[in-house]
Design an enzyme around this catalytic site. Structure first.
Site, PDB file in Angstrom:
ATOM      1  N   ASP A  91     -36.924 -23.476  -4.449  1.00 15.25           N
ATOM      2  CA  ASP A  91     -37.740 -22.051  -3.975  1.00 15.25           C
ATOM      3  C   ASP A  91     -39.127 -22.646  -3.367  1.00 15.25           C
ATOM      4  O   ASP A  91     -40.738 -21.970  -3.995  1.00 15.25           O
ATOM      5  CB  ASP A  91     -37.615 -20.803  -5.075  1.00 15.25           C
ATOM      6  N   LYS A 105     -28.034 -17.373  -9.023  1.00 16.66           N
ATOM      7  CA  LYS A 105     -28.764 -18.261  -8.483  1.00 16.66           C
ATOM      8  C   LYS A 105     -29.092 -19.359  -7.976  1.00 16.66           C
ATOM      9  O   LYS A 105     -28.786 -20.319  -9.160  1.00 16.66           O
ATOM     10  CB  LYS A 105     -29.699 -16.919  -8.818  1.00 16.66           C
ATOM     11  N   ARG A 149     -32.960 -11.940  -4.625  1.00 21.75           N
ATOM     12  CA  ARG A 149     -31.716 -10.744  -5.182  1.00 21.75           C
ATOM     13  C   ARG A 149     -31.360 -11.402  -3.364  1.00 21.75           C
ATOM     14  O   ARG A 149     -30.859 -10.111  -3.644  1.00 21.75           O
ATOM     15  CB  ARG A 149     -33.385  -9.490  -4.697  1.00 21.75           C
ATOM     16  N   ASP A 199     -35.365 -22.942  -9.297  1.00 28.14           N
ATOM     17  CA  ASP A 199     -34.324 -21.750  -9.200  1.00 28.14           C
ATOM     18  C   ASP A 199     -33.082 -21.997  -8.765  1.00 28.14           C
ATOM     19  O   ASP A 199     -32.846 -20.819  -8.600  1.00 28.14           O
ATOM     20  CB  ASP A 199     -35.339 -21.619  -8.200  1.00 28.14           C
ATOM     21  N   LYS A 240     -45.777 -19.811  -1.771  1.00 28.93           N
ATOM     22  CA  LYS A 240     -46.474 -20.254  -3.414  1.00 28.93           C
ATOM     23  C   LYS A 240     -47.647 -21.129  -3.129  1.00 28.93           C
ATOM     24  O   LYS A 240     -47.616 -22.095  -1.957  1.00 28.93           O
ATOM     25  CB  LYS A 240     -45.334 -20.413  -4.287  1.00 28.93           C
ATOM     26  N   ASP A 284     -40.710 -14.794  -0.335  1.00 31.67           N
ATOM     27  CA  ASP A 284     -40.469 -14.979  -1.948  1.00 31.67           C
ATOM     28  C   ASP A 284     -39.673 -14.363  -2.975  1.00 31.67           C
ATOM     29  O   ASP A 284     -39.154 -14.431  -3.960  1.00 31.67           O
ATOM     30  CB  ASP A 284     -41.593 -15.187  -2.195  1.00 31.67           C
ATOM     31  N   GLU A 292     -35.990 -13.773  -2.294  1.00 34.35           N
ATOM     32  CA  GLU A 292     -35.498 -14.719  -2.005  1.00 34.35           C
ATOM     33  C   GLU A 292     -33.956 -14.310  -2.845  1.00 34.35           C
ATOM     34  O   GLU A 292     -33.009 -14.203  -2.527  1.00 34.35           O
ATOM     35  CB  GLU A 292     -35.642 -15.604  -1.438  1.00 34.35           C
TER      36      GLU A 292
HETATM   37  N1  BES Z   1     -38.015 -17.684  -8.651  1.00 38.66           N
HETATM   38  C1  BES Z   1     -38.202 -16.578  -8.613  1.00 38.66           C
HETATM   39  C2  BES Z   1     -39.192 -16.660  -9.737  1.00 38.66           C
HETATM   40  C3  BES Z   1     -39.948 -17.214 -10.278  1.00 38.66           C
HETATM   41  C4  BES Z   1     -40.523 -17.150 -11.281  1.00 38.66           C
HETATM   42  C5  BES Z   1     -38.400 -18.285 -11.661  1.00 38.66           C
HETATM   43  C6  BES Z   1     -42.003 -18.158 -12.202  1.00 38.66           C
HETATM   44  C7  BES Z   1     -39.351 -19.629 -12.474  1.00 38.66           C
HETATM   45  C8  BES Z   1     -40.524 -19.092 -13.004  1.00 38.66           C
HETATM   46  C9  BES Z   1     -38.691 -15.640  -7.613  1.00 38.66           C
HETATM   47  O1  BES Z   1     -37.439 -16.110  -5.967  1.00 38.66           O
HETATM   48  C10 BES Z   1     -39.589 -14.797  -7.629  1.00 38.66           C
HETATM   49  O2  BES Z   1     -40.714 -15.523  -6.169  1.00 38.66           O
HETATM   50  N2  BES Z   1     -39.961 -13.677  -7.141  1.00 38.66           N
HETATM   51  C11 BES Z   1     -40.805 -13.103  -7.465  1.00 38.66           C
HETATM   52  C12 BES Z   1     -40.806 -11.383  -6.602  1.00 38.66           C
HETATM   53  C13 BES Z   1     -41.721 -11.185  -6.101  1.00 38.66           C
HETATM   54  C14 BES Z   1     -41.777 -11.881  -4.982  1.00 38.66           C
HETATM   55  C15 BES Z   1     -41.511  -9.320  -5.981  1.00 38.66           C
HETATM   56  C16 BES Z   1     -41.649 -13.257  -8.148  1.00 38.66           C
HETATM   57  O3  BES Z   1     -41.628 -13.101  -9.411  1.00 38.66           O
HETATM   58  O4  BES Z   1     -43.158 -13.273  -7.981  1.00 38.66           O
HETATM   59 ZN    ZN Z   2     -36.566 -18.016  -6.499  1.00 41.47          ZN
HETATM   60 ZN    ZN Z   3     -39.272 -16.624  -4.645  1.00 46.87          ZN
END
Ligand code: BES
Ligand code: ZN
Ligand code: ZN
Length: 499
Positions: free
Chosen positions: A274, A269, A355, A292, A281, A351, A353
């Site tokens: 992000d 990734k 995937r 990220d 966020k 968010d 993103e």
């Molecule tokens: N990059 C984040 C995941 C993340 C969170 C990595 C904290 C490192 C530390 C990812 O893109 C994300 O924001 N995922 C969301 C998914 C949700 C919206 C289904 C999450 O984990 O809140």
């Molecule tokens: Zn992310």
């Molecule tokens: Zn994200």
């Protein structure tokens, strides 16, 4: 830092500092440590007993020799491992941590030459060569600093120049282990540098440039935005459309000189920042989001190590690099994107993103007909909730592949733990208007993200590593400072070398 191997015994070796180990507070008679102790006029034994040293792994003492020995200082490390719980550190990890501490201490004491006695360390089920590799990794990674943005670099230049590993065997396999240790540690350091670089400078195009810089041994093809559009990577482009910085698709290839035994794809990734996009966020969650692209950094660091490691497998490294930004042109919750494989995705949370970028990167690499695919991604906060900061989640459609990854991870002491791809939960990814939606229900966020990715790998053997936790250290670790860790470069290097 220069490394050498020597069969000279620690009590006869001439260096400013000598690092030795013992499993107890008793110095056993007629051992090398006993000889060193006698030469020191019993100074070592007296200090250890006066300071209640027990010999447990993690313990260490600095003993100044005041002219009794040729060296100025002896570092004594505990080597007795008490195994506790799942994923407990092994003998090699004890060496890595001690080696890191020895290098750090040497630098703190302005020491230029250090001898580290390898032969004395307990081996467990490992070889002398493994111990050499572990010590080299520990010293290089333990000394790692990210100084690019610091003005006063002279003050932080390390003093330690010459490291001699005192070994009982010095044949080609031991020398190769030294070289491999250096290669994986440098690959890991490269990954750390990429992660630690602020997103302002580590843009998708800059990341592509760094991949191009890998040089001889790795061929690199970069696809520009218009080429990505031609390939119809609509899911990847949906994430990229809100950003001023153009996306890039990186395709790195390592081809062995000997006959290739398998074709292996590693996908990382590569979201260089992000923000969450329009599903923005909160500020605190954004602070570390330059990390990220840790999966991508690991792929690039791994490719760098492969130049030296030379495994007999073909390796495709793929990264779909982009920012995830809110703007007038950003993807909106409720929009539908069409992925490269034709599947439509209703994007309900911008968010989620990672995937979306991985969907097209995975489909792209599947076209190369690999025997297996491993992806690495800082994919879900839920993985941090489940496994914490130090442990990655792993999901796979192939039990044998999962076992191999866990074996390599255990050897390298990079923690991973399996999560199930529960078929019933796929229900949650159904959209009323498209083939899929990019978020699931309230629970099991890590698994549902894994299930989403699985939609893009077909029948290919595949494993997904969620490295949201271990990609970033919120405090200093035994062999790495706070910040990007370069996690999984070492595990994947071991995986490829033993495949
Ligand atoms: N990059 C984040 C995941 C993340 C969170 C990595 C904290 C490192 C530390 C990812 O893109 C994300 O924001 N995922 C969301 C998914 C949700 C919206 C289904 C999450 O984990 O809140
Ligand atoms: Zn992310
Ligand atoms: Zn994200």
């Amino acid at each position: 830092m220069n490394f050498k191997l020597s069969k000279i015994k620690s009590h006869s070796f001439d260096a400013e500092a000598i690092a030795v180990c013992t499993k107890t507070n008793q110095i056993k008679r007629s051992t090398l440590l006993d000889t060193l102790n006698k030469k020191s006029g019993n100074l070592i034994a007296k200090t250890l007993s006066a300071e209640q040293f027990e010999g447990k792994a993690g313990e260490s003492k600095v003993i100044r020799t005041y002219g009794f020995l040729a060296c100025n200082v002896v570092f004594v490390f505990g080597a007795h491992l008490e195994k506790k719980g799942d994923l407990a550190p092994n003998e090699l990890e004890t060496i890595r941590c001690a080696a890191a501490k020895a290098a750090k201490r040497a630098n703190a004491l302005k020491i230029a030459s250090l001898a580290f006695d390898i032969g004395q360390w307990p081996s467990g089920s490992f070889q002398e060569a493994d111990k050499i590799q572990a010590a080299v990794e520990g010293m290089i990674l333990g000394s790692y600093r990210f100084t690019v943005y610091q003005k006063d670099k002279a003050a932080i230049t390390p003093s330690l120049q010459e490291v001699t590993l005192l070994v009982s065997k010095n044949s080609s396999s031991e020398r190769r282990a030294l070289e491999f240790g250096q290669a994986v540690a440098h690959g890991t350091s490269l990954a750390r540098d990429l992660v630690n670089t602020p997103a302002k400078d580590m843009t998708p195009v800059e990341m592509a440039k760094r991949a191009k810089n890998l040089g001889k041994g790795i061929s690199v093809r970069i696809y520009s935005k218009s080429e990505i559009e031609k390939m119809k990577m609509g899911s990847f482009l949906a994430v990229a459309q809100g950003s001023e910085a153009p996306p890039a698709l990186l395709h790195m290839t390592y081809q062995p000189k000997k006959k290739s035994r398998a074709v292996i794809a590693i996908v990382g990734k590569g979201v260089t920042f992000d923000s969450g996009g329009l599903s923005l966020k909160p500020p605190a969650s954004m602070e570390t989001m330059k990390d990220d692209m840790s999966g991508a950094a690991t792929v690039i660091g791994l490719m760098d190590a492969l130049k030296t490691l030379q495994p007999n497998v073909t390796v495709h490294g793929v990264v779909a690099a982009t920012e995830n930004m809110p703007s007038g042109s950003a993807i909106k919750p409720g929009d539908v994107a069409t992925a490269m494989n034709g599947k439509t995705i209703e994007i309900l949370n911008t968010d989620a993103e990672g995937r979306l970028t991985l969907a097209d990167a995975l489909h792209f690499v599947i076209q190369k007909k690999p025997d297996l695919v491993i992806d690495l991604a800082t994919l879900t906060g839920a993985c941090l909730v489940a496994l914490g900061e130090r442990c990655a989640g792993v999901m796979s459609n192939d039990a044998k592949l999962l076992k191999k990854i866990r074996k390599s991870a255990t050897k390298c002491a990079e923690m991973v733990w399996p999560l199930p791809l529960i078929e019933e939960y796929r229900e949650d990814l159904k959209s009323p208007i498209a083939d899929l939606k990019n978020i699931g229900g309230r629970w099991a966020g890590t698994i549902e993200a894994g299930l989403f990715l699985q939609e893009f790998v077909g029948d290919t053997s595949w494993a997904h590593l969620d490295i949201a936790g271990p990609s970033w250290a919120s405090k200093d670790l035994p062999y790495g400072p706070k910040g990007g860790t370069g996690v999984m470069v070492r595990t994947l290097a071991d995986f490829l070398m033993t495949y």
